[in-house]
Design an enzyme around this catalytic site. Sequence first.
Site, PDB file in Angstrom:
ATOM      1  N   GLY A  66       0.852  -1.181   0.000  1.00 29.97           N
ATOM      2  CA  GLY A  66       0.000   0.000   0.000  1.00 29.97           C
ATOM      3  C   GLY A  66       0.889   1.233   0.000  1.00 29.97           C
ATOM      4  O   GLY A  66       1.918   1.268   0.685  1.00 29.97           O
ATOM      5  N   GLY A 108      15.919  10.055 -13.632  1.00 33.20           N
ATOM      6  CA  GLY A 108      16.018  10.911 -12.447  1.00 33.20           C
ATOM      7  C   GLY A 108      14.752  11.713 -12.273  1.00 33.20           C
ATOM      8  O   GLY A 108      13.675  11.151 -12.060  1.00 33.20           O
ATOM      9  N   ASP A 160       7.223   5.112  -3.861  1.00 30.89           N
ATOM     10  CA  ASP A 160       6.885   5.271  -2.442  1.00 30.89           C
ATOM     11  C   ASP A 160       8.145   5.400  -1.595  1.00 30.89           C
ATOM     12  O   ASP A 160       8.190   6.171  -0.633  1.00 30.89           O
ATOM     13  CB  ASP A 160       6.060   4.079  -1.959  1.00 30.89           C
ATOM     14  CG  ASP A 160       4.747   3.932  -2.692  1.00 30.89           C
ATOM     15  OD1 ASP A 160       4.213   4.957  -3.154  1.00 30.89           O
ATOM     16  OD2 ASP A 160       4.255   2.793  -2.810  1.00 30.89           O
TER      17      ASP A 160
END
Length: 289
Positions: free
Chosen positions: A38, A208, A235
């Site tokens: 998640g 990048g 994340d």
Amino acid sequence: MTLFNLGSINLDHFYEVPHLPAPGETLIAESHQTGLGGKGANQSAAAARAGARVVHIGAVGSDGAWAVNRLNELGINTAHISTVKAPTAHAIINVDPAGENAIVVFSGANMKQSLTQLKAALLTAKRGDMLLLQNETNLALEAATLARSLGLKVVYSAAPFNAGATKALLPLTDLLILNAVEMQQLTEATNSEALTPATIVVTEGSKGGYAITPEGEQRFPAFPVKAVDTTGAGDTFTGYLAAALHEGQPLESALRLAAAASALKVTKKGTADAIPSRADVEVFLAAQT
């Protein structure tokens, strides 16, 4: 100083496949694994691995005690994770030999956040603390509104991209993080109008990325590695960047740290459990100079 994260919590199912499935195609998976995932849990894990004090605000079902226990093991405060009458969210993640993925998410408990729980958590915050948000839970707008009124900085990872939710949150956002596709979607949704966050960071994978600030644009490089699983790379970048900025690092060095952490993540299979430690990232960075 504390980083609060209103974030999703998933049970990730990973399937190694010979290639990503085409419409109507059935594949035989070469392996299957499960783990904590998640966007919210991944970003909390990354920030905690980077050294931040993290309070996760979220929800699981009666089947989700394992996820709360794992977040605790990662050093994350889970006092404000509630158990609701919905199954814990899960994701089906297909990963091909090049590390690319295709993901389907069932939101479950992530969309059952409690406003009472949210307020109880944020009212423990101090001015200067940080709130991290994504688009995988309900109450993001309410959280940002309350956070701003309490003097918190709001970091918003606008994924999965939702034009309505993102446009509503922009005026309450201090740092906006998107990938290149999401930036294009946002530009189209806002008809190229000037965006309100003070800082916008756009990641471009192996190229990048760049940051747009009041002082102008600055690019940051990617680090060349052999990718085995790109799931959770964004994340990891977001959690590390938030943690580095929260500890007072200038934007340039925070971006470099986050890019290095993301590069190391893709060399391992998995999501939250595969996020590298701060020590490992610093060793990796030292080897790049």
